[in-house]
Motif scaffolding. Structure first.
Motif, PDB file in Angstrom:
ATOM      1  N   LEU A 250       0.820  -1.209   0.000  1.00 40.17           N
ATOM      2  CA  LEU A 250       0.000   0.000   0.000  1.00 40.17           C
ATOM      3  C   LEU A 250       0.856   1.263   0.000  1.00 40.17           C
ATOM      4  O   LEU A 250       0.584   2.209  -0.734  1.00 40.17           O
ATOM      5  CB  LEU A 250      -0.917  -0.003   1.228  1.00 40.17           C
ATOM      6  CG  LEU A 250      -2.021   1.046   1.260  1.00 40.17           C
ATOM      7  CD1 LEU A 250      -3.047   0.773   0.171  1.00 40.17           C
ATOM      8  CD2 LEU A 250      -2.710   1.063   2.626  1.00 40.17           C
ATOM      9  N   TRP A 251       1.916   1.269   0.807  1.00 43.01           N
ATOM     10  CA  TRP A 251       2.762   2.458   0.884  1.00 43.01           C
ATOM     11  C   TRP A 251       3.503   2.696  -0.431  1.00 43.01           C
ATOM     12  O   TRP A 251       3.473   3.791  -0.987  1.00 43.01           O
ATOM     13  CB  TRP A 251       3.763   2.315   2.042  1.00 43.01           C
ATOM     14  CG  TRP A 251       4.732   3.458   2.123  1.00 43.01           C
ATOM     15  CD1 TRP A 251       6.008   3.506   1.655  1.00 43.01           C
ATOM     16  CD2 TRP A 251       4.485   4.753   2.680  1.00 43.01           C
ATOM     17  NE1 TRP A 251       6.584   4.730   1.891  1.00 43.01           N
ATOM     18  CE2 TRP A 251       5.663   5.522   2.519  1.00 43.01           C
ATOM     19  CE3 TRP A 251       3.375   5.346   3.309  1.00 43.01           C
ATOM     20  CZ2 TRP A 251       5.762   6.839   2.965  1.00 43.01           C
ATOM     21  CZ3 TRP A 251       3.474   6.661   3.742  1.00 43.01           C
ATOM     22  CH2 TRP A 251       4.651   7.385   3.574  1.00 43.01           C
ATOM     23  N   GLU A 252       4.148   1.657  -0.927  1.00 43.10           N
ATOM     24  CA  GLU A 252       4.975   1.796  -2.128  1.00 43.10           C
ATOM     25  C   GLU A 252       4.132   2.097  -3.359  1.00 43.10           C
ATOM     26  O   GLU A 252       4.493   2.948  -4.186  1.00 43.10           O
ATOM     27  CB  GLU A 252       5.776   0.506  -2.366  1.00 43.10           C
ATOM     28  CG  GLU A 252       6.801   0.606  -3.477  1.00 43.10           C
ATOM     29  CD  GLU A 252       7.957   1.526  -3.150  1.00 43.10           C
ATOM     30  OE1 GLU A 252       8.544   2.083  -4.087  1.00 43.10           O
ATOM     31  OE2 GLU A 252       8.253   1.710  -1.951  1.00 43.10           O
ATOM     32  N   GLU A 253       3.003   1.409  -3.486  1.00 44.15           N
ATOM     33  CA  GLU A 253       2.205   1.549  -4.702  1.00 44.15           C
ATOM     34  C   GLU A 253       1.247   2.739  -4.627  1.00 44.15           C
ATOM     35  O   GLU A 253       1.292   3.634  -5.460  1.00 44.15           O
ATOM     36  CB  GLU A 253       1.411   0.255  -4.962  1.00 44.15           C
ATOM     37  CG  GLU A 253       2.275  -0.970  -5.182  1.00 44.15           C
ATOM     38  CD  GLU A 253       3.141  -0.872  -6.427  1.00 44.15           C
ATOM     39  OE1 GLU A 253       2.880  -0.002  -7.281  1.00 44.15           O
ATOM     40  OE2 GLU A 253       4.090  -1.661  -6.542  1.00 44.15           O
ATOM     41  N   THR A 254       0.377   2.742  -3.623  1.00 48.73           N
ATOM     42  CA  THR A 254      -0.657   3.779  -3.560  1.00 48.73           C
ATOM     43  C   THR A 254      -0.082   5.126  -3.128  1.00 48.73           C
ATOM     44  O   THR A 254      -0.301   6.144  -3.785  1.00 48.73           O
ATOM     45  CB  THR A 254      -1.786   3.357  -2.603  1.00 48.73           C
ATOM     46  OG1 THR A 254      -2.299   2.085  -3.013  1.00 48.73           O
ATOM     47  CG2 THR A 254      -2.913   4.367  -2.621  1.00 48.73           C
ATOM     48  N   SER A 327      -4.759  -6.046  -7.156  1.00 46.92           N
ATOM     49  CA  SER A 327      -3.650  -5.092  -7.205  1.00 46.92           C
ATOM     50  C   SER A 327      -3.945  -3.893  -6.314  1.00 46.92           C
ATOM     51  O   SER A 327      -5.098  -3.517  -6.114  1.00 46.92           O
ATOM     52  CB  SER A 327      -3.427  -4.610  -8.633  1.00 46.92           C
ATOM     53  OG  SER A 327      -3.120  -5.687  -9.495  1.00 46.92           O
ATOM     54  N   TYR A 328      -2.892  -3.296  -5.785  1.00 45.85           N
ATOM     55  CA  TYR A 328      -3.052  -2.041  -5.047  1.00 45.85           C
ATOM     56  C   TYR A 328      -3.309  -0.908  -6.032  1.00 45.85           C
ATOM     57  O   TYR A 328      -2.773  -0.895  -7.142  1.00 45.85           O
ATOM     58  CB  TYR A 328      -1.791  -1.742  -4.238  1.00 45.85           C
ATOM     59  CG  TYR A 328      -1.578  -2.657  -3.054  1.00 45.85           C
ATOM     60  CD1 TYR A 328      -2.376  -2.542  -1.922  1.00 45.85           C
ATOM     61  CD2 TYR A 328      -0.589  -3.627  -3.083  1.00 45.85           C
ATOM     62  CE1 TYR A 328      -2.176  -3.389  -0.829  1.00 45.85           C
ATOM     63  CE2 TYR A 328      -0.383  -4.478  -2.000  1.00 45.85           C
ATOM     64  CZ  TYR A 328      -1.182  -4.349  -0.875  1.00 45.85           C
ATOM     65  OH  TYR A 328      -1.000  -5.189   0.196  1.00 45.85           O
ATOM     66  N   PHE A 329      -4.144   0.045  -5.620  1.00 36.17           N
ATOM     67  CA  PHE A 329      -4.361   1.230  -6.447  1.00 36.17           C
ATOM     68  C   PHE A 329      -3.044   1.989  -6.595  1.00 36.17           C
ATOM     69  O   PHE A 329      -2.324   2.188  -5.622  1.00 36.17           O
ATOM     70  CB  PHE A 329      -5.391   2.160  -5.799  1.00 36.17           C
ATOM     71  CG  PHE A 329      -6.767   1.569  -5.697  1.00 36.17           C
ATOM     72  CD1 PHE A 329      -7.426   1.117  -6.822  1.00 36.17           C
ATOM     73  CD2 PHE A 329      -7.408   1.479  -4.473  1.00 36.17           C
ATOM     74  CE1 PHE A 329      -8.711   0.581  -6.742  1.00 36.17           C
ATOM     75  CE2 PHE A 329      -8.679   0.947  -4.367  1.00 36.17           C
ATOM     76  CZ  PHE A 329      -9.324   0.494  -5.501  1.00 36.17           C
ATOM     77  N   SER A 330      -2.729   2.408  -7.812  1.00 34.50           N
ATOM     78  CA  SER A 330      -1.506   3.175  -8.026  1.00 34.50           C
ATOM     79  C   SER A 330      -1.694   4.129  -9.193  1.00 34.50           C
ATOM     80  O   SER A 330      -2.572   3.947 -10.038  1.00 34.50           O
ATOM     81  CB  SER A 330      -0.303   2.257  -8.295  1.00 34.50           C
ATOM     82  OG  SER A 330      -0.479   1.553  -9.515  1.00 34.50           O
TER      83      SER A 330
END
Length: 485
Positions: A250-254, A327-330
């Motif tokens: 979550l931190w890296e992607e979103t 997938s994480y939102f990005s």
């Protein structure tokens, strides 16, 4: 007393005029870019592949190949607007420009509910002066529509909280469903909205009969969401077309990707990156603490519930990744979270400025600092040349104008291109009747062509033997070559 009232009215009128001027300037910015900037890869692919389909085929994904490029509401709007008014860039993007008008109006309405001149001005600027968000109000994609519809849905939700009107509940859910058709990411927003409605029913100690009545539109909404999932979403899943986000966390992607998107174009200022990282951490921790305090003392406001919606969306995203391999939102897929984040930030500022002298002063200092950063980013990154995610398409129209000057008589030109350029070139070939240009393919730069349009990423592998460089385009850094015999 009368003098104070007149002063308040004059101040309110000045603020409204200032915000109106700001809105007009922002609309001139997005409107001009809608009119002037080259159609991008994704926009062009939508036109080339979905424009001639029926509305039913667009809605049900009854076409081939199946990819996630088809934002249903966007494709339908492009088709209808094009058939009614022609295929110019501005007309095909008109729905996104109109979405910008809606977004401006309803962010103003939501902020006005708090009855604070400072929050109105501060909130309006940070919610609207965002170059990356403004890109999508100038593009024929579903993101602008979905975000504008989400904001309208939130305003209807606030009207329900304020007046307890059944119609406002129905309207907020209906508009949220439309938002899903614009961008499937809003499925998580609609689910979070439903959960918050149930929380509100409990807090307001609604009678069983009233809860049952109000759950009827909620049940219908869930059924429609299920049908959307079983229809187009399941089609995309079966073709593995919904793994569009990130997998690192979550931190890296979103978070990090949203920061990079917000800063618009590299190289990113390390100072601003760290400021935004710290802001996100502080907002995340402070939101949880303040929500506990607000609900404990029954002092929650409209922004408190929006904060809960954001938290539920993020938790559901983590759940989907862990248990459903989602997938994480990005990047642009996380764009709809940005207004929700800023509303959460505004909730914190509202809390601080309502407290003692030190917290009150601290709230204003933080607000003014973030406001300064937002204005600085806007002034340095707003441009009339390119879109952040599609810089490579910035000079498509310029290149075609140069290529047309190279044409001799009835000569047919074969153009070899980096595959990224194919949709936009074929869009202009079709809409501007440039039939002197052969249909452009995705076969790459190998082959016998008259001219070559090369992305800088392929310069090292491109064979320049028997070719001369005609032009280097400054925004995209793409190059036009001519083959010589």
């Amino acid at each position: 007393m009368f003098k104070k009232l007149m002063t308040f009215r004059i101040q309110h009128k000045i603020i409204n005029i200032a915000l109106l001027i700001c809105s007009i300037l922002l609309l001139l910015y997005t409107g001009y870019r809608s009119y002037s900037l080259s159609f991008t890869h994704d926009e062009s692919y939508s036109f080339n592949n979905y424009y001639n389909l029926s509305f039913t085929e667009i809605l049900t994904y009854n076409f081939y190949p199946i990819i996630a490029n088809n934002h249903i509401l966007n494709s339908i709007c492009m088709k209808w607007l094009g058939e009614q008014f022609g295929n110019s860039e501005f007309i095909l993007r008109l729905h996104s420009f109109l979405a910008h008008i809606v977004y401006l109006i309803f962010t103003y309405f939501i902020l006005k509910e708090f009855k604070s001149k400072f929050i109105l001005v501060f909130g309006f600027i940070i919610l609207n002066c965002n170059p990356y968000l403004l890109d999508f109000f100038s593009l024929a994609r579903g993101y602008a529509l979905s975000i504008a519809l989400m904001i309208v849905s939130l305003y209807a939700f606030i009207l329900y909280l304020k007046y307890n009107k059944y119609g406002a509940l129905v309207l907020s859910l209906l508009i949220a469903l439309l938002g899903i058709l614009a961008n499937f990411s809003l499925m998580s927003y609609t689910a979070a909205l439903i959960i918050v409605y149930e929380l509100v029913f409990i807090i307001q100690k609604e009678k069983i009969r009233s809860i049952f009545k109000k759950n009827i539109p909620i049940a219908i909404t869930i059924m429609v969401m299920f049908l959307i999932y079983e229809g187009p979403i399941k089609v995309l899943i079966s073709y593995n077309q919904l793994n569009f986000g990130g997998e690192k966390g979550l931190w890296e992607e979103t978070v990090i990707s949203s920061i990079c998107s917000y800063l618009y174009s590299p190289p990113f200022s390390e100072f601003l990156v760290w400021i935004l990282k710290i802001l996100i951490i502080l907002v995340s921790v402070s939101s949880l603490i303040i929500l506990v305090i607000q609900f404990k003392h029954k002092s929650q406001n409209y922004f408190s519930y929006i904060s809960i919606i954001l938290i539920l969306i993020l938790l559901s995203n983590v759940f989907q990744h862990i248990y459903l391999n989602g997938s994480y939102f990005s990047n642009r897929f996380a764009l709809f979270l940005v207004p929700l984040f800023f509303f959460s930030f505004i909730n914190i500022i509202c809390f601080l400025i309502s407290k003692n002298k030190w917290l009150h002063s601290g709230g204003y200092v933080v607000s003014l600092f973030i406001l300064s950063c937002s204005i600085y980013i806007s002034l340095t990154e707003m441009n009339f040349n390119h879109f952040s995610n599609w810089t490579y398409d910035a000079n498509i129209k310029d290149m075609l104008a140069d290529l047309s000057k190279e044409k001799k008589g009835n000569q047919k030109i074969k153009l070899g291109v980096t595959w990224l350029f194919e949709p936009s070139l074929n869009f202009y070939r079709e809409t501007q009747s440039l039939y002197w240009l052969d249909y452009v393919n995705r076969d790459g730069l190998n082959g016998e062509y008259d001219y070559y349009y090369v992305d800088p990423s392929e310069l090292e592998s491109f064979n320049i033997e028997n070719k001369i460089l005609l032009k280097v385009y400054p925004d995209s850094e793409a190059r036009l070559y001519k083959r010589i015999n």
